[in-house]
Design a protein around this motif. Structure first.
Motif, PDB file in Angstrom:
ATOM      1  N   ALA A 102      20.150  -8.582  17.986  1.00  0.00           N
ATOM      2  CA  ALA A 102      20.840  -9.228  16.863  1.00  0.00           C
ATOM      3  C   ALA A 102      20.551  -8.506  15.554  1.00  0.00           C
ATOM      4  N   ALA A 103      19.298  -8.054  15.385  1.00  0.00           N
ATOM      5  CA  ALA A 103      18.917  -7.350  14.154  1.00  0.00           C
ATOM      6  C   ALA A 103      19.644  -6.014  14.039  1.00  0.00           C
ATOM      7  N   VAL A 104      19.739  -5.272  15.141  1.00  0.00           N
ATOM      8  CA  VAL A 104      20.446  -3.983  15.128  1.00  0.00           C
ATOM      9  C   VAL A 104      21.917  -4.176  14.751  1.00  0.00           C
ATOM     10  N   ILE A 105      22.546  -5.186  15.346  1.00  0.00           N
ATOM     11  CA  ILE A 105      23.953  -5.467  15.038  1.00  0.00           C
ATOM     12  C   ILE A 105      24.109  -5.831  13.565  1.00  0.00           C
ATOM     13  N   THR A 106      23.187  -6.642  13.046  1.00  0.00           N
ATOM     14  CA  THR A 106      23.257  -7.060  11.642  1.00  0.00           C
ATOM     15  C   THR A 106      23.104  -5.883  10.696  1.00  0.00           C
ATOM     16  N   VAL A 107      22.171  -4.994  11.000  1.00  0.00           N
ATOM     17  CA  VAL A 107      21.976  -3.811  10.145  1.00  0.00           C
ATOM     18  C   VAL A 107      23.257  -2.973  10.102  1.00  0.00           C
ATOM     19  N   LEU A 108      23.825  -2.702  11.266  1.00  0.00           N
ATOM     20  CA  LEU A 108      25.033  -1.870  11.331  1.00  0.00           C
ATOM     21  C   LEU A 108      26.224  -2.552  10.668  1.00  0.00           C
ATOM     22  N   SER A 109      26.431  -3.839  10.976  1.00  0.00           N
ATOM     23  CA  SER A 109      27.603  -4.548  10.430  1.00  0.00           C
ATOM     24  C   SER A 109      27.484  -4.725   8.925  1.00  0.00           C
ATOM     25  N   ASN A 110      26.257  -4.963   8.428  1.00  0.00           N
ATOM     26  CA  ASN A 110      26.073  -5.105   6.983  1.00  0.00           C
ATOM     27  C   ASN A 110      26.359  -3.797   6.257  1.00  0.00           C
ATOM     28  N   PHE A 111      25.867  -2.710   6.830  1.00  0.00           N
ATOM     29  CA  PHE A 111      26.083  -1.415   6.169  1.00  0.00           C
ATOM     30  C   PHE A 111      27.564  -1.050   6.172  1.00  0.00           C
ATOM     31  N   ILE A 112      28.227  -1.246   7.308  1.00  0.00           N
ATOM     32  CA  ILE A 112      29.659  -0.927   7.400  1.00  0.00           C
ATOM     33  C   ILE A 112      30.468  -1.801   6.441  1.00  0.00           C
ATOM     34  N   ALA A 113      30.186  -3.130   6.449  1.00  0.00           N
ATOM     35  CA  ALA A 113      30.919  -4.045   5.575  1.00  0.00           C
ATOM     36  C   ALA A 113      30.666  -3.728   4.106  1.00  0.00           C
ATOM     37  N   GLY A 114      29.412  -3.386   3.774  1.00  0.00           N
ATOM     38  CA  GLY A 114      29.088  -3.046   2.386  1.00  0.00           C
ATOM     39  C   GLY A 114      29.795  -1.785   1.927  1.00  0.00           C
ATOM     40  N   MET A 115      29.787  -0.755   2.777  1.00  0.00           N
ATOM     41  CA  MET A 115      30.478   0.492   2.442  1.00  0.00           C
ATOM     42  C   MET A 115      31.977   0.255   2.274  1.00  0.00           C
ATOM     43  N   TRP A 116      32.532  -0.512   3.180  1.00  0.00           N
ATOM     44  CA  TRP A 116      33.978  -0.783   3.161  1.00  0.00           C
ATOM     45  C   TRP A 116      34.361  -1.569   1.902  1.00  0.00           C
ATOM     46  N   ALA A 117      33.598  -2.638   1.629  1.00  0.00           N
ATOM     47  CA  ALA A 117      33.891  -3.474   0.462  1.00  0.00           C
ATOM     48  C   ALA A 117      33.755  -2.673  -0.833  1.00  0.00           C
ATOM     49  N   GLY A 118      32.718  -1.829  -0.897  1.00  0.00           N
ATOM     50  CA  GLY A 118      32.507  -1.015  -2.087  1.00  0.00           C
ATOM     51  C   GLY A 118      33.610  -0.006  -2.322  1.00  0.00           C
ATOM     52  N   ARG A 119      34.063   0.614  -1.258  1.00  0.00           N
ATOM     53  CA  ARG A 119      35.138   1.611  -1.396  1.00  0.00           C
ATOM     54  C   ARG A 119      36.461   0.951  -1.770  1.00  0.00           C
ATOM     55  N   ILE A 120      36.709  -0.266  -1.247  1.00  0.00           N
ATOM     56  CA  ILE A 120      37.906  -1.013  -1.646  1.00  0.00           C
ATOM     57  C   ILE A 120      37.887  -1.270  -3.150  1.00  0.00           C
ATOM     58  N   ALA A 121      36.685  -1.516  -3.678  1.00  0.00           N
ATOM     59  CA  ALA A 121      36.531  -1.796  -5.112  1.00  0.00           C
ATOM     60  C   ALA A 121      36.378  -0.519  -5.950  1.00  0.00           C
ATOM     61  N   ASP A 122      36.626   0.655  -5.326  1.00  0.00           N
ATOM     62  CA  ASP A 122      36.551   1.949  -6.012  1.00  0.00           C
ATOM     63  C   ASP A 122      35.150   2.284  -6.522  1.00  0.00           C
ATOM     64  N   LEU A 123      34.139   1.797  -5.822  1.00  0.00           N
ATOM     65  CA  LEU A 123      32.770   2.179  -6.163  1.00  0.00           C
ATOM     66  C   LEU A 123      32.414   3.462  -5.421  1.00  0.00           C
ATOM     67  N   SER A 124      31.415   4.180  -5.902  1.00  0.00           N
ATOM     68  CA  SER A 124      30.979   5.415  -5.257  1.00  0.00           C
ATOM     69  C   SER A 124      30.357   5.105  -3.898  1.00  0.00           C
ATOM     70  N   HIS A 125      30.231   6.137  -3.064  1.00  0.00           N
ATOM     71  CA  HIS A 125      29.596   5.948  -1.753  1.00  0.00           C
ATOM     72  C   HIS A 125      28.155   5.472  -1.917  1.00  0.00           C
ATOM     73  N   ARG A 126      27.470   5.986  -2.921  1.00  0.00           N
ATOM     74  CA  ARG A 126      26.078   5.586  -3.146  1.00  0.00           C
ATOM     75  C   ARG A 126      25.999   4.097  -3.501  1.00  0.00           C
TER      76      ARG A 126
END
Length: 425
Positions: free
Chosen positions: A303-327
């Motif tokens: 469950a922890a591995v899935i959460t780490v991966l899904s959080n990172f993917i969702a965060g990257m995706w949400a940030g890019r939608i909002a035109d934020l940098s990759h960092r």
């Protein structure tokens, strides 16, 4: 008997104080310390030879105090929640929040089915993995001095959206789990839960003037008594409608969130939230049998591995939608990774309904892992991004760009010594 009870509660509070001291010294979340100490000194504590670590034999009173902690946690959340805030935050937050909640929930639901859990248990696991810890995330942002970062507004917006999902999820699941099992009864229970919640939304919007006038109480003593009386009555009354008491507390906070007295209530409730909230985590630790944790280790790690991966993917995706940098986008997923108080509340709802007892050790280990891993990931987000950037080449880094040398202070001006011939003259 009364003296023994007071002594036992006193011992429990000393242990809670020890957890608070240790977490403060280590500048880390108090949640893992409270859960671990609860397991080590509770009725299931190990006996090693002549050493008996069981300090707490009967946890009925502590469990009741922990229930009060849940009410304060959800009441405070309701005070901070506002539909107007969510609407004003913009479409980026709605998109990012929907993406974040959906990805985490459906992956959690699929994971529940994968490990052989029935439907209701899988739904609880989905909810457990979908809700981050507002308390830990807020503390991380303050401790790392990131409140002024570009991505912080989106982080707070996603957390707000996550809180909205929690309210809806608990309302619907309490209706499902507290029905008698028949399809008709389940539908009626769910409709009652949703209608009950909508009633408080309407009261929050339409009853502001009435609540402002009613709460215009000069005396702090009378003010807090009135607020607490309303909180406990609404929470208890909610149970009679087969709506979880925690939801009643959240809805009561929501009802008062639009009034002019919100800041005053928050200021007065905060110490109660922290004190009883700490007892809640400790009482959760008391209820866990450490010998059962072995069966849940691999489930919790998965469950922890899935959460780490899904959080990172969702965060990257949400940030890019909002035109934020990759960092900045990577910071989002790494910051909202922690799980804590709300995950345990979701699981407790399932346990109260008689679902699989395996949910308890699974959630305990999962929260322990994520409550430790989350703040660490946020703290080391720069290193994590640089490592991943070498693999995925998201952001170009100029190899010729060197660090600017430190600015040296200008030399202290000195008065030129006169030349010999000038002295002679």
């Amino acid at each position: 008997m009364g003296d023994d009870l007071i002594l036992e509660v006193g011992v429990a509070l000393l242990i809670v104080a020890l957890a608070a001291y240790l977490s403060g010294k280590m500048k880390f979340s108090i949640i893992p310390f409270l859960i671990i100490l609860g397991m080590l000194v509770g009725p299931h504590a190990p006996v090693i030879g002549f050493i008996d670590l069981t300090f707490i034999q009967s946890d009925d009173m502590i469990h009741f105090l922990g229930r009060i902690g849940v009410l304060f946690l959800l009441f405070y959340l309701g005070l901070e929640f506002s539909v107007d805030k969510l609407v004003k935050s913009g479409k980026n937050i709605v998109k990012g929040g929907t993406l974040y909640v959906s990805l985490n929930f459906f992956l959690g639901l699929a994971y529940g089915f994968l490990i052989g859990m029935p439907l209701f248990e899988s739904l609880i696991i989905g909810g457990m993995m979908a809700v981050s810890s507002t308390a830990i995330v807020a503390k991380v942002l303050v401790d790392l001095r990131r409140t002024g970062n570009k991505e912080t507004e989106l982080i707070l917006g996603i957390i707000l959206f996550d809180d909205l999902f929690l309210a809806l999820f608990l309302s619907i699941m309490s209706g499902i789990l507290m029905s008698d099992g028949s399809t008709g009864s389940t539908i009626i229970s769910v409709l009652i839960s949703i209608g009950y919640m909508l009633l408080f939304f309407v009261l929050a919007k339409k009853g502001v003037k009435v609540f402002n006038k009613f709460l215009s109480i000069t005396s702090n003593e009378s003010f807090i008594i009135v607020v607490f009386a309303g909180l406990f009555f609404v929470a208890g009354f909610s149970e009679t409608l087969h709506v979880a008491e925690a939801i009643g507390a959240l809805l009561f906070g929501l009802m008062l969130s639009e009034t002019d007295h919100t800041e005053r209530i928050e200021k007065m409730v905060l110490p109660f939230r922290d004190f009883f909230g700490a007892i809640f985590f400790f009482s959760f630790g008391l209820s866990i049998d450490p010998t059962m944790l072995g069966d849940a280790i691999w489930l919790a790690l998965g469950a922890a591995v899935i959460t780490v991966l899904s959080n990172f993917i969702a965060g990257m995706w949400a940030g890019r939608i909002a035109d934020l940098s990759h960092r900045a986008s990577s910071n989002i997923g790494l910051t909202i990774m922690a799980r804590g108080e709300f995950t345990i509340i979701v699981v407790n709802l399932g346990l109260a309904a008689g679902l699989s007892p395996m949910l308890q050790p699974l959630s305990a280990l999962y929260v322990l892992i994520m409550a430790i891993l989350g703040p660490l990931a946020a703290k080391e987000s720069g290193k994590i991004f640089r490592f991943l950037n070498k693999i995925f080449k998201w952001q170009k880094i100029d190899p010729n760009k060197k660090k600017k040398p430190r600015m040296q202070p200008p030399p202290t001006p000195t008065v030129d010594e006169p030349k010999n011939d000038e002295v002679k003259s």
